[in-house]
Every structure is written in structure tokens, then in C-alpha cells.
Scaffold this active site. Structure first.
Site, PDB file in Angstrom:
ATOM      1  N   ASP A 117      31.132  69.250  60.694  1.00  0.00           N
ATOM      2  CA  ASP A 117      29.751  69.072  60.253  1.00  0.00           C
ATOM      3  C   ASP A 117      28.853  69.097  61.500  1.00  0.00           C
ATOM      4  O   ASP A 117      29.325  69.195  62.642  1.00  0.00           O
ATOM      5  CB  ASP A 117      29.612  67.782  59.429  1.00  0.00           C
ATOM      6  N   GLU A 163      20.433  62.501  52.810  1.00  0.00           N
ATOM      7  CA  GLU A 163      21.312  61.912  53.828  1.00  0.00           C
ATOM      8  C   GLU A 163      20.843  60.489  54.189  1.00  0.00           C
ATOM      9  O   GLU A 163      20.446  59.733  53.311  1.00  0.00           O
ATOM     10  CB  GLU A 163      21.415  62.840  55.042  1.00  0.00           C
TER      11      GLU A 163
HETATM   12  C1  NOJ Z   1      24.966  68.093  57.467  1.00  0.00           C
HETATM   13  C2  NOJ Z   1      25.467  67.719  56.104  1.00  0.00           C
HETATM   14  O1  NOJ Z   1      26.275  66.564  56.227  1.00  0.00           O
HETATM   15  C3  NOJ Z   1      26.275  68.798  55.431  1.00  0.00           C
HETATM   16  O2  NOJ Z   1      26.516  68.423  54.095  1.00  0.00           O
HETATM   17  C4  NOJ Z   1      25.579  70.115  55.513  1.00  0.00           C
HETATM   18  O3  NOJ Z   1      26.373  71.099  54.886  1.00  0.00           O
HETATM   19  C5  NOJ Z   1      25.337  70.470  56.962  1.00  0.00           C
HETATM   20  N1  NOJ Z   1      24.498  69.447  57.577  1.00  0.00           N
HETATM   21  C6  NOJ Z   1      24.643  71.814  57.109  1.00  0.00           C
HETATM   22  O4  NOJ Z   1      23.339  71.728  56.717  1.00  0.00           O
END
Ligand code: NOJ
Length: 767
Positions: free
Chosen positions: A319, A523
Site C-alpha cells: 500500500d 481512511e
Molecule cells: C491507500 C489505501 O489504503 C488503498 O486502499 C488504496 O488502494 C491506495 N491508497 C491507492 O490509492
């Protein structure tokens, strides 16, 4: 941007460039993916490339950079693609993959502009990388092609989970993949296979709920829908975020989690495994740490479990900046080369290093030269990335037709999204039959700030990362608009956004629909230490209740909220984050055009403070208040405008050897006067068990369409893995095993006892 002319181009690139020219000129593309070579030819292509590639080029394939590094001043400003930026990233660093993180798109946000941008990146990579290797372009299309303005926005995963309908989830993923492909993109960072067990966690709404069997089945359906879609290109799915991302210790995103090996193995990892086994081509790693080890550095997770136990052969991507975080945040590495070596040796094939391709290349090169990472491991990782490109048919069909993108994306699959949103509605209260609103209603009052708010209705990850950016109008239908459109002639709809006026109008209303909920966020910013309805919204609903007239609460939120003063209305409808077609879908249920069939995929708390909360809570000895699973509405709850009865449950055999699946037939009837879709769950419980067993555990489910008065017999199968547990003492570490003894299977009011006899001695249900 002025691409350099190539002196010597292999036939492949000439073909690709000619195709691009044809596409840009508007000729019609053939159906996607059918040119992809069969497995053996793909393997041969990969071997051939690896033989000819330099170490730096292989490292490039293991790198993923954010598109903002290719735009404007090559930093984070966005803008048009810039020749100098493209040159640095795609030629000098030979980067193999580009992503658009939430909200990162072309300066003009139309599908055609997206396709032109992605095609241009692709064209540059094909023409300027030494071996003319296409890039893999990734995006977070997590509820429709949500970054693209005008693309249909589907309900977030938590809403789709409430449908309990794998076929519908598959169709939504198929529609999303076709939209993604139409804009030239080949890799979707979806589905999420994390579990929703702690409502404080900001990413709760991105999951398919709290149950591992349900979440696994739906994530598997999404994988099949994504990878089986036949749009302008093939699209790979990503199962994320492996694993156990969803229970950070204090409920805040990316805070380390401590979970027992038994819980991890039997519960948290199960949905990823099911989804990966459905054929997912890629896996994204959990950003967090588990039991003192960052997932990105866990060889146990990324190699022993993922590859050896589960047989995964695709690409593992880290990630966002997580390999770097092993050094800068987690401090399990002294510098970047050591962090990279940890991750790569654990099993990370591609690093999402959104900003610093050069630093990653320098770090990995140094790690190889100093012997921290073997060249064989580099070949393995780069080979997997190349193989994914070959499987997707990228060498043959690298481009989408930008001329068709607007037609293929704008407003596409709206009926499907409306159907999905309607199927996700969970009716939790319907006292005195307040719903459906009868045609005789003369005055409907619509209250609450969420009634006319597309931004909060769509939620996070919509056009922007956190939410639809200020000043951008998301096309769609709000709940107010849906009600206004659906109200029968002769019914007056009064919109009362102001609380005082709403209370006044409610006194003379036949029904007041008050729409409440959360603010859109994503998030960590969506973390909520006290997931309750805001005080002003509780007060609004209380004042409407005081009117003495019927009140229906509609909740637009990514998680169950403690309702406080808003509890106890005649009607309560959980609408989740239903997307652009959500207004129509809510109205379909309110007016009875659709008979609600959604069931909670999570537990709805009575009070704040009992997190994590899930129906599979294990038994304990505390008999005090709220110590047991104490909920306002339970996992699986949901009302209908008709009534059902489970007539019988018959096992194929009263006894099976451990490790075998269990078949059964169930007879069900619709005893009411309306057609409906019945969700039929089967739970297992253990009268006595070696390791603690929850009071009930979902082991099978199906949905049955039943006409008014109709009866049907359906078959269900319980997979052995659904009954398996990690045996042993506190240090039990598997493999999972189906214990001998009695299992009580229950659906509706019916139960049957199954005797599991001796099977294979150990690991008899090895997942
Ligand atoms: C962070 C996120 O945790 C993830 O779900 C996402 O796919 C990536 N960024 C890319 O944007």
C-alpha cells in the site's frame, strides 16, 4: 509533449502504435482481451523479456508511481502530463506501473479525458522504454468508477453486503470494470476483504460486513465480476488489504493490531482467502502491523500463508508508501535499502512508491548489490508483474478508444446501480405499518440536512479522495428528489430543511421522512471514536416525534450509528451510502415499488462504547450489563413488506466425516401478500466444543425469490472450512481442523443436529 522518434521498433510496438493511432482516430475497438495470449505464450514472453532486461529495468517493473508525478511540474500539482516528467519516470526509471490515487485524474474530469491521459501514459511507456513494455495502470474504483465525474456511483461495499447477493455484487463489479476499462485502465484496487468489526474504524464502510463467510463470498463475486468483465480492456482485481487490517487496537486507521493466531487464521484471514481463490490477479498488503510485525514485512503472511498455503500466483503490491514506512515509521529497518529488502524478501512484488521512483530504484539496486535481495527474487517479482500484463493482454491491446469513453461511461448501468441500492436497503422498524407510504398520503414532510445532499449520500472515495470536492456537482438523485419524483399525484411533498419549520410541518403531515447521517470522509479522517448520530440530528428527530404523527428515519451512513434521541420512530430504514442512484432506490422502498430485502451485514449497537462488536462474540463469565453481545439490531436483521416461514430443514445425512462438506435442503414459504426476496442464512452452534465457539456462526446462505403465497425448496452446502477452527491450547497455530461431535444447524425456526465423526487426523479442513 513531443515523443521521441524510435529508430528501431519491434513489430509489437509498431502494432501497438498503429492501433493507438487507429483508436485515437476513432475506429472501433474489438472486444477486449480476446487477443491475450494463452498461458504458455505469456510465460514465454515473460521469460524472453527477463532474459533481455537489465537489473534497473526489472526494478522498474517492481515500482508503482502516482500519476501526479507525471503531471505539471512533476511534483504534486496535477495538471497536464509533462514530457519531462514522463521521461524521468517512464524512460529513465523504466517504471512499470502508474496509479491514480483518490481524486488524481486529468485536469478536465471526463471519461474521454481520463482515457486520453491513460493512453498517453501508455503510449509514452511503449515508445520510450527500451523494451517497449506497457504500464499497468491502477485506480481505486471501489464503488463504480468513482474518480470519474459522471460515472455511475454504486453503493459502497457495506451497502452491497446488505444485499447478501453475490450475483448482484458480481454485476456491480462487472459494470465497474467495464467503466474502468473504457478509460484505458487495467487494474482496480478492489474489492476490500477486511471485516467490519469495530465501528470506530474509518474504513468500516469499505468492507462487506463483519462475517467472514459473507464477506468472503461477496469479495469472491466481486473478483469474478471484475476479471470476467468484457469491456474495452481486461481488468485485474485486487484483494485488499491482506490481512487483518480492520481491527486496529484503538479503532484508528493504521494503528497496530494485536490478534491471536487463532482469530487471525479462523476469522480475519478467511475472506481474503476465499476472494483470492476466486482467481484474483493481485493482492494489496495491509498498511498496519499485526502482533508486532508490519504486514508489509511479514514473510509468514505474504509467502507462507498467501503463496504456500493458499497457492496465490499473482502480484502482491504494497500500500501507499508502506515499504518506506518500515524505515521511517515502524523503524524495523535502519535505512531505505534495508526496508526494501525486508518487504521484497517477505513477498512484496511491487512497491507503491507514489512519489520517489528514483529513491526506490537506488535502494533496491543497493540491496541487490549488497546481497540483501537475490537476483532470483527480482526475477520472480518482475516476472509476476510482466505475467500479469501479459495475462491482461496489455502487449496486444494497450489502449482504449478515448472517442468512445464518454458514451461507455457517462450514466452507464444506472438501472443496475438503482437496483443494487434498493436491494441494500435494510428496513429495521415498521411500526403500525407506516411503510410503504400509502397512495392516500396527502402530505409528506422531508426533513434533515442529508435529504438533499449528494456529497454525503455518495460518501468518501467519490470524485475526490475524501469526498466530492467543493464546487463540483455530482450528477445523481438525492433522497428528496427521489421522493418528489415517486410521490403519487395528489401527494404534496414539503421540503423542510430548517429544524423549526420541519417540526411545525410535521404536525400536519401524514408522514415525515427525516434523513440523517454522517459526513463523507475516507481512511483515517473517517475514524469516529464515538460513532453516534450527531446531537443536532438526534434533537431534530426528537422534535419530529413530538408531533405525534408518523416519523420515518432514513440513515445515510457507512456504519450503524447509536441513535440516542432519534431511536424509537415508527420507521427506520438503513440506506448506507447508496451512491448516485440512491435517491430513487430509497424512494422505491418508501413507496413500496421495491419490497425491502436487505439484511444487516453487521451488528447495530444499542449504546456507545462496546467496540469491537460482532455477533460471533465468544462466551464469557461476566453476566453484567452490556458484557454480552448487546445490540439494538442484530446481524442478519431486516424486515420485509411480506412474511416468510421456514417450513423444514433436512440434512442430506445426519452424520459426516470431519472435513467433508454438508448438504441440506430447506423448504421456505412466502406467507404474505407480496412477492419478495428472502435471505436465508444457516448458522451453526456447538453444544460442546474444544475451543470456544460463538453462540452462532454463519456457515451457508442463499437468497430465494418467492412470489406471494409461494413455497420453494432450496439446497445449501456448508463448506468444511466454515466449521473449521484452529485446535490446541493458547499457543494453537493450526492448521484449522473440524472438531468431532455435535453441530446444531439453524435456519429460521428450524434446527437439525449434525454429528461429525472422525475424519483425517489433522488439518482435515486445511484452508
Ligand atoms: C491507500 C489505501 O489504503 C488503498 O486502499 C488504496 O488502494 C491506495 N491508497 C491507492 O490509492
Amino acid at each position: 509533449m513531443a515523443p521521441r522518434t524510435l529508430r528501431r521498433r519491434p513489430a509489437l510496438v509498431l502494432a501497438a502504435t498503429a492501433l493507438c493511432a487507429a483508436l485515437l482516430a476513432g475506429s472501433s475497438p474489438a472486444a477486449a482481451g480476446r487477443d491475450a495470449p494463452p498461458g504458455r505464450a505469456a510465460d514465454e514472453r515473460v521469460r524472453d523479456l527477463l532474459r533481455r532486461m537489465t537489473l534497473d529495468e526489472k526494478i522498474g517493473q517492481m515500482t508503482q508511481i502516482a500519476v501526479i508525478r507525471l503531471q505539471g511540474d512533476c511534483r504534486e500539482s496535477g495538471g497536464e502530463l509533462g514530457e519531462a516528467c514522463l521521461r524521468t519516470v517512464l524512460r529513465d526509471h523504466a517504471v512499470g506501473s502508474v496509479l491514480s490515487g483518490g481524486g488524481m485524474g486529468p485536469p478536465r474530469n471526463t471519461p474521454a479525458d481520463w482515457a486520453r491521459m491513460v493512453n498517453a501514459v501508455q503510449k509514452y511507456a511503449l515508445e520510450h522504454s527500451r523494451l517497449h513494455i506497457p504500464v499497468l495502470y491502477g485506480v481505486d474504483a471501489v464503488h463504480g468508477h468513482n474518480n470519474v465525474l459522471g460515472a455511475t456511483v454504486f453503493p459502497h461495499q457495506i451497502g452491497l453486503a446488505a444485499t447478501w447477493d453475490p450475483a448482484l455484487v458480481r454485476s456491480a463489479a462487472d459494470a465497474t470494470a467495464r467503466a474502468v476499462a473504457a478509460t484505458g485502465i487495467d487494474w482496480n484496487f478492489a474489492p476490500v476483504a477486511d471485516l467490519a468489526r469495530d465501528r470506530r474504524w474509518g474504513r468500516y464502510y469499505e468492507t462487506y460486513g463483519e462475517d467472514p463467510l459473507l464477506a468472503g463470498a461477496l469479495a469472491a463475486a466481486a473478483v469474478r465480476g471484475t476479471e470476467g468483465a468484457r469491456g474495452a480492456k481486461r481488468v485485474a482485481a485486487t484483494v485488499k488489504h491482506l490481512g487483518g487490517y480492520s481491527e486496529p487496537a484503538n479503532g484508528h486507521d493504521r494503528v497496530p493490531a494485536d490478534v491471536s493466531q487463532r482469530y487471525l487464521q479462523d476469522t480475519l484471514l478467511a475472506p481474503y482467502r476465499t476472494a483470492i481463490r476466486a482467481g484474483a490477479q493481485s493482492v494489496m498488503v495491509n498498511s498496519g502491523a499485526l502482533n508486532g510485525v508490519p504486514a508489509t514485512a511479514s514473510r509468514h503472511l505474504l509467502t507462507d500463508v498467501l503463496r504456500r498455503q493458499w497457492g496465490f500466483t499473482g502480484v502482491t503490491v504494497s500500500d501507499w508508501q508502506d515499504v518506506r514506512a518500515l524505515w521511517t515509521k515502524y523503524k524495523v529497518a535502519a535505512d531505505y535499502p534495508h526496508a526494501i529488502a525486508l518487504a521484497v524478501n517477505a513477498g512484496v512484488d511491487m512497491t507503491m512508491e507514489p512519489y520517489e521512483a528514483g529513491e526506490f530504484a537506488d535502494g533496491l539496486r543497493a540491496a541487490v548489490r549488497s546481497g540483501l535481495v537475490s537476483r532470483a527474487r527480482i526475477d520472480e517479482a518482475a516476472g509476476r508483474v510482466l505475467r500479469m500484463k501479459a495475462r491482461l493482454g496489455l502487449f496486444e491491446r494497450p489502449f482504449a478508444d478515448a472517442g468512445r469513453a464518454n458514451t461507455e461511461v457517462l450514466g452507464a448501468d444506472r438501472d443496475l446501480a438503482r437496483r443494487a441500492a434498493a436491494a441494500s436497503q435494510v428496513l429495521l422498524r415498521n411500526d403500525k405499518g407506516v411503510l410503504p407510504i400509502p397512495p392516500s398520503a396527502r402530505k409528506i414532510v422531508v426533513a434533515g440536512a442529508h435529504a438533499d445532499d449528494m456529497v454525503d449520500q455518495a460518501g468518501g472515495w467519490t470524485v475526490g479522495w475524501q469526498r466530492v470536492p467543493d464546487g463540483v456537482r455530482l450528477p445523481g438523485t438525492t433522497v428528496l428528489e427521489g421522493i418528489e419524483e415517486a410521490a403519487p399525484a395528489g401527494t404534496r411533498v414539503v421540503h423542510a430543511p430548517d429544524a423549526r419549520r420541519a417540526a411545525e410541518e410535521a404536525r400536519t403531515a401524514d408522514v415525515t421522512v427525516v434523513v440523517v447521517g454522517e459526513k463523507a470522509a475516507a481512511e483515517g479522517e473517517a475514524d469516529s471514536p464515538r460513532p453516534e448520530l450527531a446531537a443536532d440530528q438526534q434533537a431534530l428527530v426528537s422534535s419530529l416525534k413530538a408531533s405525534g404523527r408518523p416519523v420515518v428515519v432514513v440513515v445515510l451512513a457507512g456504519r450503524p450509528l447509536v441513535l440516542g434521541g432519534a431511536a424509537g420512530t415508527d420507521g427506520l430504514l438503513m440506506s448506507w451510502l447508496p451512491g448516485t442512484e440512491g435517491g430513487h432506490a430509497v424512494a422505491d422502498v418508501l413507496f413500496g415499488k421495491v419490497n425491502p430485502a436487505g439484511r444487516l451485514p453487521v451488528s447495530w449497537p444499542r449504546r456507545t462504547g462496546n467496540e469491537p462488536l460482532y455477533y460471533q462474540q465468544l462466551p464469557g463469565t461476566n453476566a453484567g450489563a452490556e458484557s454480552a453481545h448487546d445490540v439494538a439490531y442484530d446481524f442478519g436483521d431486516g424486515l420485509s413488506y411480506t412474511t416468510y416461514r421456514v417450513d423444514s430443514l433436512a440434512l442430506d445425512a445426519p452424520s459426516v466425516p470431519a472435513g467433508r462438506e454438508v448438504g441440506m435442503t430447506v423448504r421456505v414459504s412466502n406467507t404474505g401478500a407480496r412477492d419478495g426476496d428472502l435471505v436465508l442464512p444457516v448458522y451453526a452452534s456447538r453444544p460442546v466444543s474444544g475451543v470456544l465457539a460463538p453462540p452462532r456462526k454463519l456457515v451457508a446462505f442463499t437468497t430465494v425469490r418467492l412470489g406471494a403465497g409461494q413455497s420453494r425448496t432450496v439446497r445449501l452446502t456448508v463448506p468444511a472450512s466454515a466449521l473449521a477452527v484452529t485446535p490446541g491450547d493458547l499457543d494453537g497455530a493450526g492448521p484449522p481442523h473440524v472438531e468431532q461431535g455435535a453441530y446444531v444447524l439453524t435456519t429460521g425456526e428450524r434446527t437439525a443436529t449434525l454429528d461429525v465423526s472422525r475424519g483425517a487426523p489433522a488439518g482435515n479442513a486445511r484452508p
